[in-house]
Design an enzyme around this catalytic site. Structure first.
Site, PDB file in Angstrom:
ATOM      1  N   SER A 147      53.073  34.712  40.311  1.00 51.40           N
ATOM      2  CA  SER A 147      51.915  33.974  40.839  1.00 51.40           C
ATOM      3  C   SER A 147      52.177  32.470  40.749  1.00 51.40           C
ATOM      4  CB  SER A 147      50.706  34.337  39.967  1.00 51.40           C
ATOM      5  OG  SER A 147      49.629  33.454  40.150  1.00 51.40           O
ATOM      6  N   TYR A 160      44.953  35.566  33.103  1.00 50.46           N
ATOM      7  CA  TYR A 160      45.829  35.823  34.254  1.00 50.46           C
ATOM      8  C   TYR A 160      47.073  34.934  34.177  1.00 50.46           C
ATOM      9  CZ  TYR A 160      46.944  36.526  39.267  1.00 50.46           C
ATOM     10  OH  TYR A 160      47.554  36.832  40.459  1.00 50.46           O
TER      11      TYR A 160
HETATM   12  P1  NAP Z   1      44.375  43.588  45.231  1.00 44.03           P
HETATM   13  O1  NAP Z   1      44.062  43.637  46.697  1.00 44.03           O
HETATM   14  O2  NAP Z   1      43.277  43.452  44.261  1.00 44.03           O
HETATM   15  O3  NAP Z   1      45.278  44.881  44.878  1.00 44.03           O
HETATM   16  C1  NAP Z   1      45.638  45.181  43.563  1.00 44.03           C
HETATM   17  C2  NAP Z   1      45.967  46.642  43.471  1.00 44.03           C
HETATM   18  O4  NAP Z   1      46.292  46.985  42.105  1.00 44.03           O
HETATM   19  C3  NAP Z   1      44.797  47.538  43.874  1.00 44.03           C
HETATM   20  O5  NAP Z   1      45.266  48.566  44.703  1.00 44.03           O
HETATM   21  C4  NAP Z   1      44.326  48.081  42.528  1.00 44.03           C
HETATM   22  O6  NAP Z   1      43.716  49.357  42.619  1.00 44.03           O
HETATM   23  C5  NAP Z   1      45.638  48.195  41.783  1.00 44.03           C
HETATM   24  N1  NAP Z   1      45.441  48.324  40.330  1.00 44.03           N
HETATM   25  C6  NAP Z   1      44.697  47.540  39.517  1.00 44.03           C
HETATM   26  N2  NAP Z   1      44.779  47.969  38.252  1.00 44.03           N
HETATM   27  C7  NAP Z   1      45.603  49.046  38.260  1.00 44.03           C
HETATM   28  C8  NAP Z   1      46.089  49.920  37.253  1.00 44.03           C
HETATM   29  N3  NAP Z   1      45.740  49.773  35.964  1.00 44.03           N
HETATM   30  N4  NAP Z   1      46.936  50.918  37.610  1.00 44.03           N
HETATM   31  C9  NAP Z   1      47.271  51.088  38.903  1.00 44.03           C
HETATM   32  N5  NAP Z   1      46.852  50.295  39.899  1.00 44.03           N
HETATM   33  C10 NAP Z   1      46.019  49.287  39.587  1.00 44.03           C
HETATM   34  O7  NAP Z   1      45.358  42.392  44.928  1.00 44.03           O
HETATM   35  P2  NAP Z   1      46.472  41.658  45.808  1.00 44.03           P
HETATM   36  O8  NAP Z   1      45.946  40.333  46.163  1.00 44.03           O
HETATM   37  O9  NAP Z   1      47.013  42.562  46.853  1.00 44.03           O
HETATM   38  O10 NAP Z   1      47.561  41.398  44.654  1.00 44.03           O
HETATM   39  C11 NAP Z   1      48.668  42.230  44.407  1.00 44.03           C
HETATM   40  C12 NAP Z   1      49.490  41.595  43.306  1.00 44.03           C
HETATM   41  O11 NAP Z   1      49.894  40.290  43.694  1.00 44.03           O
HETATM   42  C13 NAP Z   1      48.738  41.411  41.988  1.00 44.03           C
HETATM   43  O12 NAP Z   1      49.616  41.593  40.909  1.00 44.03           O
HETATM   44  C14 NAP Z   1      48.272  39.972  42.063  1.00 44.03           C
HETATM   45  O13 NAP Z   1      48.016  39.417  40.812  1.00 44.03           O
HETATM   46  C15 NAP Z   1      49.456  39.336  42.739  1.00 44.03           C
HETATM   47  N6  NAP Z   1      49.157  38.084  43.410  1.00 44.03           N
HETATM   48  C16 NAP Z   1      48.159  37.981  44.326  1.00 44.03           C
HETATM   49  C17 NAP Z   1      47.946  36.760  44.962  1.00 44.03           C
HETATM   50  C18 NAP Z   1      46.876  36.525  45.983  1.00 44.03           C
HETATM   51  O14 NAP Z   1      46.632  35.368  46.338  1.00 44.03           O
HETATM   52  N7  NAP Z   1      46.214  37.556  46.499  1.00 44.03           N
HETATM   53  C19 NAP Z   1      48.743  35.668  44.653  1.00 44.03           C
HETATM   54  C20 NAP Z   1      49.745  35.820  43.672  1.00 44.03           C
HETATM   55  C21 NAP Z   1      49.943  37.021  43.071  1.00 44.03           C
HETATM   56  P3  NAP Z   1      42.193  49.550  43.170  1.00 44.03           P
HETATM   57  O15 NAP Z   1      42.289  49.474  44.636  1.00 44.03           O
HETATM   58  O16 NAP Z   1      41.838  50.896  42.667  1.00 44.03           O
HETATM   59  O17 NAP Z   1      41.394  48.446  42.573  1.00 44.03           O
HETATM   60  C1  GCO Z   2      42.906  32.109  41.312  1.00 47.59           C
HETATM   61  C2  GCO Z   2      43.661  33.061  42.189  1.00 47.59           C
HETATM   62  C3  GCO Z   2      45.124  33.084  41.915  1.00 47.59           C
HETATM   63  C4  GCO Z   2      45.869  33.811  42.983  1.00 47.59           C
HETATM   64  C5  GCO Z   2      47.343  33.839  42.881  1.00 47.59           C
HETATM   65  C6  GCO Z   2      47.973  32.510  43.087  1.00 47.59           C
HETATM   66  O1  GCO Z   2      41.795  32.447  40.933  1.00 47.59           O
HETATM   67  O2  GCO Z   2      43.418  31.018  41.053  1.00 47.59           O
HETATM   68  O3  GCO Z   2      43.123  34.317  42.262  1.00 47.59           O
HETATM   69  O4  GCO Z   2      45.493  33.148  40.647  1.00 47.59           O
HETATM   70  O5  GCO Z   2      45.398  35.093  43.188  1.00 47.59           O
HETATM   71  O6  GCO Z   2      47.834  34.542  41.798  1.00 47.59           O
HETATM   72  O7  GCO Z   2      49.352  32.649  43.148  1.00 47.59           O
END
Ligand code: NAP
Ligand code: GCO
Length: 266
Positions: A147, A160
């Site tokens: 992240s 986080y």
């Molecule tokens: P998301 O839409 O909330 O998807 C997260 C997924 O993880 C969901 O399918 C959720 O299941 C599943 N999950 C949560 N807890 C779990 C557990 N204990 N065991 C198995 N599955 C579990 O999030 P996303 O934005 O696609 O993010 C995916 C990854 O990228 C995460 O690690 C997030 O921190 C990282 N990330 C996201 C962003 C961003 O801007 N979106 C940026 C940087 C990093 P449910 O559907 O059942 O809730």
């Molecule tokens: C926040 C965001 C982030 C992003 C992501 C950035 O509240 O600042 O949710 O942390 O999801 O991980 O890279």
């Protein structure tokens, strides 16, 4: 060197955790399109069935399993089952993750622990379960979803940021400890991506205007927009394919330039 096959995942088995929607879904779909058999998990059967239907809708036959990445017993059982029913896992993407936006002084220790459990202990547990077969095969790719918070802090995301900072170092440590077995462990550090995780940061205001955080991210990102989950698929294929065989312990930030930029002058 045969350039045409450099990015092919033909014959590979890829497990992407938490990939029923969002970033994981796009990464898994791109792996399927690059030739891999894809496997995903979610916490219950209803979510797994939804995921299976979503893949089917875009012409992909995926395999879905019910397990919680924080439960070592469930994970070990599921990995064993996947090895038997689908094949030994060649590519693991630790994607499952949660966030809780609570000011640190108001956050309970149990909320803090839960975030660390899913975002840091989960990747440890699942990686530990797939590594022995990768070591035997002398080949494997592990990709951790890091992240901006692997590098930066901000209000309300202490747990986080601690987890994603830890995940960056777990990535480097897996690379250090198992690199000699031709295992590459790298991270993808997405910028701000439009998914359900960030939906509250993009909600329209009562008067229809942008959420202040939404405008803030656009001004802080040189590319001047939020990322889409599909922006991550090219880097994810690169890190899963032979093209990255000498890339190890690296975090590839895919952030439209956010980390490079001090921000717009007032
Ligand atoms: P998301 O839409 O909330 O998807 C997260 C997924 O993880 C969901 O399918 C959720 O299941 C599943 N999950 C949560 N807890 C779990 C557990 N204990 N065991 C198995 N599955 C579990 O999030 P996303 O934005 O696609 O993010 C995916 C990854 O990228 C995460 O690690 C997030 O921190 C990282 N990330 C996201 C962003 C961003 O801007 N979106 C940026 C940087 C990093 P449910 O559907 O059942 O809730
Ligand atoms: C926040 C965001 C982030 C992003 C992501 C950035 O509240 O600042 O949710 O942390 O999801 O991980 O890279």
């Amino acid at each position: 060197m045969d350039i045409s096959n450099l990015f092919s995942l033909k014959g590979k088995v890829a497990l992407v955790t938490g990939a029923t929607h969002g970033i994981g879904f796009f990464i898994a779909s791109s792996y399927a399109n690059a030739g891999a058999t894809i496997v995903f998990n979610d916490l219950n059967k209803e979510s797994v069935d939804k995921g299976l239907a979503a893949y089917k809708e875009i012409g992909i036959t995926a395999k879905g399993y019910v397990f919680d990445v924080t439960d070592e017993e469930q994970v070990n059982k599921a990995i064993e089952q996947i090895n038997q029913e689908v094949g030994v896992i060649d590519i693991l993407v630790n994607n499952a993750g949660i966030i809780k936006r609570i000011p640190m002084c108001e956050m309970s220790a149990s909320d803090f622990r839960q975030v660390i459990d899913v975002d840091l202990n989960g990747p440890f547990i699942v990686s530990k379960a797939v590594l022995p077969e990768m070591i035997k095969k002398r080949s494997g790719k592990i990709i951790n979803l890091c992240s901006m918070m692997s590098e930066l802090g901000r209000e309300t995301v202490s747990a986080y940021a601690a987890a994603k900072g830890g995940l960056k170092m777990l990535t480097k440590n897996i690379a250090s400890e198992y690199g000699e077995y031709n295992i590459q462990c790298n991270g993808i550090g997405p910028g701000y991506i439009a998914t359900s995780q960030t939906a509250p940061l993009r909600e329209r205001q009562a008067d229809g205007s942008r959420h202040p955080f939404d405008s803030f991210i656009i001004s802080k990102t040189p590319t001047a927009r939020w990322g889409e989950a599909d922006d991550l698929t090219g880097p994810a294929i690169f890190l899963a394919s032979e093209a990255s065989n000498f890339v190890n312990g690296h975090i590839l930030y895919v952030d439209g330039g956010l980390l490079a930029y001090i921000g717009r002058q007032p």
